[in-house]
Scaffold this motif. Structure first.
Motif, PDB file in Angstrom:
ATOM      1  N   HIS A 180      32.547 -30.687  11.942  1.00  0.00           N
ATOM      2  CA  HIS A 180      33.038 -30.953  13.133  1.00  0.00           C
ATOM      3  C   HIS A 180      34.345 -30.262  13.584  1.00  0.00           C
ATOM      4  O   HIS A 180      34.198 -29.655  14.705  1.00  0.00           O
ATOM      5  N   LYS A 181      34.985 -29.973  12.429  1.00  0.00           N
ATOM      6  CA  LYS A 181      36.200 -29.292  12.685  1.00  0.00           C
ATOM      7  C   LYS A 181      36.031 -27.709  12.964  1.00  0.00           C
ATOM      8  O   LYS A 181      36.912 -27.476  14.087  1.00  0.00           O
ATOM      9  N   GLN A 182      35.179 -27.296  12.239  1.00  0.00           N
ATOM     10  CA  GLN A 182      34.972 -25.920  12.539  1.00  0.00           C
ATOM     11  C   GLN A 182      34.412 -25.686  13.952  1.00  0.00           C
ATOM     12  O   GLN A 182      34.920 -24.651  14.842  1.00  0.00           O
ATOM     13  N   LEU A 183      33.423 -26.776  14.558  1.00  0.00           N
ATOM     14  CA  LEU A 183      32.955 -26.522  15.925  1.00  0.00           C
ATOM     15  C   LEU A 183      34.062 -26.641  16.761  1.00  0.00           C
ATOM     16  O   LEU A 183      34.066 -25.912  18.012  1.00  0.00           O
ATOM     17  N   THR A 184      35.141 -27.561  16.660  1.00  0.00           N
ATOM     18  CA  THR A 184      36.245 -28.027  17.683  1.00  0.00           C
ATOM     19  C   THR A 184      37.299 -26.857  17.630  1.00  0.00           C
ATOM     20  O   THR A 184      37.735 -26.286  18.546  1.00  0.00           O
ATOM     21  N   ASP A 185      37.428 -26.180  16.290  1.00  0.00           N
ATOM     22  CA  ASP A 185      38.278 -25.220  16.118  1.00  0.00           C
ATOM     23  C   ASP A 185      37.954 -23.838  17.178  1.00  0.00           C
ATOM     24  O   ASP A 185      38.559 -23.137  17.649  1.00  0.00           O
ATOM     25  N   PRO A 217      22.154 -26.505  14.811  1.00  0.00           N
ATOM     26  CA  PRO A 217      22.111 -27.461  13.600  1.00  0.00           C
ATOM     27  C   PRO A 217      23.299 -27.505  12.749  1.00  0.00           C
ATOM     28  O   PRO A 217      24.062 -26.531  12.571  1.00  0.00           O
ATOM     29  N   LYS A 218      23.554 -28.646  12.246  1.00  0.00           N
ATOM     30  CA  LYS A 218      24.825 -28.815  11.325  1.00  0.00           C
ATOM     31  C   LYS A 218      24.675 -28.731  10.062  1.00  0.00           C
ATOM     32  O   LYS A 218      25.495 -28.567   9.316  1.00  0.00           O
TER      33      LYS A 218
END
Length: 923
Positions: A892-897, A880-881
């Motif tokens: 989104h950045k935290q997910l990709t990082d 969940p976002k």
């Protein structure tokens, strides 16, 4: 809640029953029914209505508590458009109920705080609350209550608001913190010395200090700090206000732990606390123990905060050693509870000095530690009119154990040889009363092991003098002297000429009821350390073991004696061991046979656990050195004993406690002779599987893991062990598939995966080629979310070791087969496993389990990095976002990082760090 929303009359009736029904069963029924109501959707509306009705304290308390609980645990049930209405209604309730009861105000304040933390659309809540209520003095108490609990709830475990929202809130609270302090200052100015208001103000200020958001320069020059110390200096301050002020000062000291960045405030607090010495002496003179304890807490917190400064620059500026003087003044207080408060500080000081290891520094602090030890020895004295041995289970007994631990940790500063000699000289040169002698012997026993036994005449002299103590001395002195002898077993080992006199002395103690257990423990210590010298006394030990129950021993002491005997037995010549072991076990075996005969003749079953535990300790510690090709001397004895153990197990198969003890005994028997227990394998496994079908005790799974560990490498045993695993798995899966099965049976989960892991370690291909492996993997995936330390650890270890067998090229011929089989298993379950692991560590598991999760993810990645990257991406997409309160959980950045950190990691600990940071977003 079946049957729709209950009427208010019914709820009111249940609350009355909960508090006033004279029948406990009625109370219990009401409690269950109200609990069910609290979990239902109707709880929101019902509690709101009860608060509006304001019928009585009980119903309002229940409603306020329900409201708080719902906001904490079920906030997601409310649609976002209702959040504003809920906030307004709670503020109305707290205003209307402010005079009904303080505990209701606290519950409502908590509900409002928890709402504010979760409701992202309520911006600047501190500001809006202060604007709304600060001009109305009658609203001040509940306003301050909300402002007190708000910072406390920021790190509440029951609110999973996530790191992003938490950071946003902390920044917001820091921004408004000086407004809050100004409000509190105005409050004190307006209400003067109103005690109730001062307590509220100090509690609130402490709460903001604890969150660490107050500007230290602003606070250093703030009027409230002066008021705080004035209250603590005043002799007439009441107990409650004194406690609130002390708590607040301790919070402030804790908040400036990093002294360099808070110099102005640090100096104010430092000087403020030093002014309290006179007030402390006044409290001592008035025998006001509560205040004395508060001052000691403040002095200790002062020393803790300035510890590094004191060690870095002792005697200069804020490294002033008067801080230690304050603690030693407290150590001089006659009540031992006072000095006990400071133990953690002395321990930390010792640790710091030990690490730095600078003789000049040691010399500066040595006199303080010497004075501390002097005080501690005095505090350890029993009352002169005490009769019998020292109690070790009451509060004072526990205090003495903590003293013993502290002395062990700081003795290096004084030097254990010097200290031991000094203590002994006070006994040798003076003629102190018995209680002083006993306390000195007690401290000597704490440090005896850290005194080097090489060529130390004091040690041998002490030993000689103790064994000459007449029986006429006080019982407590004899008891502690026996404990000291036990701690000096190294000295006996270096000076075997004393062995006979020491054993005679301990035998005297063994025959006297009050001293028996201490003497048994000391004999056990001497057997463990002087195994070779004790071999000549083995028959004496055997005589004691044969008549164990004629001595007044605790269960633990009796088992300890047998352990000592077994350790010595293992040092006898191999040809003597079998006969002696048989003698040593005979007493227990005869007792078990007798119980079985009684059972079959009169149907009564007596408890065999004492005898099983004694056999277990004998098997566990009889570990002679056996060369390859020699028959293990214990093999024959264990074969002879097996029928009795087997029958005992059958007789008591329904009783988990007894079965557990049987399995423990068998486990040590198998471990004792290793491969030599092969003849037991068939009958033991048949019996285990048979009983387990009816009574699924998890200890059978554990015993199974021991058998796999011992025999899993033997080609001829593998199929039989696999059959055992399959037979044990069926009832286990049935048990775990019940509703809440995993949570209700963590021991079964733990032992099942220990067994599976042993199989992976000993015979991976056997397990991987079987049909049962699919079910075990599915069970493991379901169990990854289980929040139970041991069970979760076992599950993770199994999955990690399983995948690792396909990674570790140990040049065994079956490596390619293992790799292929793991590949097939991962193809089937990999995505589900990674998704479940990510979900578990974000929502179910405590932080201490994360290194285990990281190891599993690391192994999957090492096995097949490209596929793992896809699996992880898919798992992250499913998270969940944002929260139900509308706050962003993860960007989104935290997910990709995070994806990048994990997939590009070059060692496992990088994966672990990434997971730690990432899961904070969901806590």
């Amino acid at each position: 809640m079946e049957g729709g929303k209950p009427s208010l009359a019914l709820v009111y009736q249940a609350v009355q029953a909960l508090y006033h029904d004279p029948d406990p069963a009625g109370k219990e029924r009401a409690s269950l029914w109200l609990g069910e109501l609290q979990r239902s959707m109707y709880a929101w509306e019902v509690s709101d209505q009860l608060l509006q009705l304001k019928q009585d304290v009980e119903s309002c308390y229940f409603a306020a508590q329900t409201m708080k609980m719902k906001i904490q645990t079920s906030f997601y049930e409310l649609p976002p458009e209702t959040h504003n209405a809920l906030r307004d209604s709670l503020l109305t309730h707290i205003q209307n109920l402010k005079d009904l009861s303080p505990i209701i105000v606290t519950q409502l304040a908590l509900a409002i705080a928890d709402l504010a933390l979760q409701m992202a659309s309520w911006k600047g809540c501190v500001h809006t609350l202060i604007e709304k209520y600060n001009n109305d003095i009658s609203s001040m108490l509940f306003l301050i209550e909300i402002l007190t609990v708000l910072p406390e709830e920021v790190h509440s475990r029951s609110l999973r608001i996530g790191a992003n929202r938490r950071t946003e809130i902390i920044e917001d609270l820091a921004y408004y913190s000086s407004t809050v302090v100004t409000l509190l200052t105005t409050c004190v100015e307006k209400t003067g010395n109103d005690e109730k208001m001062l307590i509220k103000v100090f509690r609130c200020l402490g709460s903001w200090f604890n969150l660490g958001v107050l500007d230290s320069n602003f606070m250093a020059s703030n009027q409230l700090l002066m008021v705080l110390f004035q209250v603590l200096q005043r002799d007439e301050t009441s107990t409650n206000l004194h406690e609130a002020s002390s708590d607040c000062v301790c919070s402030a000291l804790y908040a400036i732990e990093n002294v360099e960045t808070n110099v102005a405030l640090a100096l104010q607090l430092f000087q403020g606390v030093l002014t309290l010495e006179t007030a402390y002496h006044m409290a001592v003179a008035r025998e006001d123990l509560d205040k004395v304890l508060n001052y000691c807490r403040i002095f200790t917190e002062l020393c803790e905060t300035f510890l590094e400064t004191t060690v870095r620059s002792p005697g200069q500026g804020m490294g002033d050693l008067r801080t230690l003087e304050l603690l030693l003044i407290c150590a001089g207080h006659p009540q031992y509870e006072v000095v006990e408060i400071s133990f953690n500080f002395w321990y930390r000081l010792g640790e710091h000095l030990y690490k730095i290891n600078d003789p000049t520094l040691h010399a500066i602090f040595r006199p303080y530690i010497q004075r501390l030890l002097h005080c501690l020895a005095r505090h350890c004295q029993l009352d002169p009119d005490h009769e019998g041995i020292p109690e070790d289970t009451d509060d004072f007994g526990e205090f003495r154990m903590r003293v013993s631990d502290l002395v062990k940790d700081v003795i290096f500063l004084v030097g254990s040889v010097e200290c031991f000699a000094q203590l002994y000289s006070t006994l040798k040169d003076g003629n102190p009363p018995w209680e002083v002698t006993e306390a000195v012997l007690f401290i000597m026993a704490s440090i005896a092991k850290s005194v080097d036994p090489e060529n130390n005449p004091t040690l041998t002299e002490v030993l000689q003098q103790i064994v000459l103590l007449p029986e006429s001395v006080h019982m407590a002195v004899r008891y502690t002297s026996i404990e000291l002898v036990g701690e000096m077993s190294e000295v006996v080992d270096r000076n075997p000429r004393f062995l006979d006199s020491v054993l005679n002395y301990l035998m005297k103690g063994l025959r006297e009821k009050p001293l028996a257990s201490a003497a048994a423990k000391a004999i056990h210590n001497i057997c463990s350390v002087c195994r070779d010298h004790m071999a000549q006394h083995f028959h004496g030990l055997l005589d004691i073991a044969r008549s164990l129950d004629s001595f007044a021993l605790s269960t633990e002491a009796a088992v300890g004696l047998l352990k000592g005997t077994a350790l010595v037995l293992a040092r006898l010549p191999l040809e003597k061991i079998a006969e002696c072991l048989s003698d040593l076990c005979a007493v227990q075996v005869i007792a078990l046979k007798k119980l079985l005969t009684e059972q079959s003749t009169n149907g009564k079953s007596a408890d065999p656990t004492v005898w099983l535990d004694r056999l277990a300790v004998i098997f566990r510690h009889t570990n002679p050195i056996v060369e390859n090709g020699q028959t293990h001397p214990c093999q024959k004895v264990i074969q002879e004993i097996w029928p009795v153990l087997s029958e005992t197990l059958n007789t008591h198969q329904a009783d988990n406690r007894i079965v557990e003890r049987c399995c423990r005994c068998l486990r040590f028997a198998v471990r004792c002779v290793g491969k030599g227990s092969a003849s037991l394998l068939q009958p033991l496994v048949t019996q285990m599987v048979g009983v387990y079908q009816v009574y699924p005790h998890s200890c059978f799974l554990y015993l199974g893991s021991i058998l796999v560990d011992e025999y899993g490498m033997e080609e001829g045993c593998r199929q039989g062990l696999l059959d055992m695993l399959q037979a044990l798995c069926m009832p286990t899966f049935q048990l775990l598939e019940q509703p809440n099965g995993l949570r209700n049976h963590p021991d079964t989960v733990d032992d099942l995966f220990r067994l599976a892991t042993r199989f992976v370690q000993r015979s991976p291909v056997t397990l991987l080629s079987s049909s049962i492996i699919i079910h075990i993997i599915q069970c493991a995936i379901a169990a990854t979310s289980l929040d139970h330390r041991d069970a979760n650890c076992s599950v993770m270890k199994f999955v990690r070791d399983l995948i690792h067998t396909g990674v570790a090229n140990d040049h065994e011929e079956d490596f390619e087969v293992r790799k292929r089989l793991i590949g097939q298993a991962m193809e089937q379950h990999g995505q589900q496993l990674v998704t479940q692991l990510m979900h578990s560590c974000c929502f179910c598991l405590p932080p201490y389990t994360l290194p285990d999760v990281a190891e599993v993810l690391w192994e999957i990645m090492v096995f097949d990095r490209p596929t793992f990257c896809r699996w992880l991406e898919s798992a992250l997409k499913g998270l969940p976002k944002e929260t139900s309160g509308g706050a962003v959980t993860v960007t989104h950045k935290q997910l990709t990082d995070f994806h990048k950190q994990v997939t590009s990691a070059e060692e496992c600990k990088q994966v672990c760090w990434a997971i730690r940071e990432f899961t904070r977003l969901f806590r």
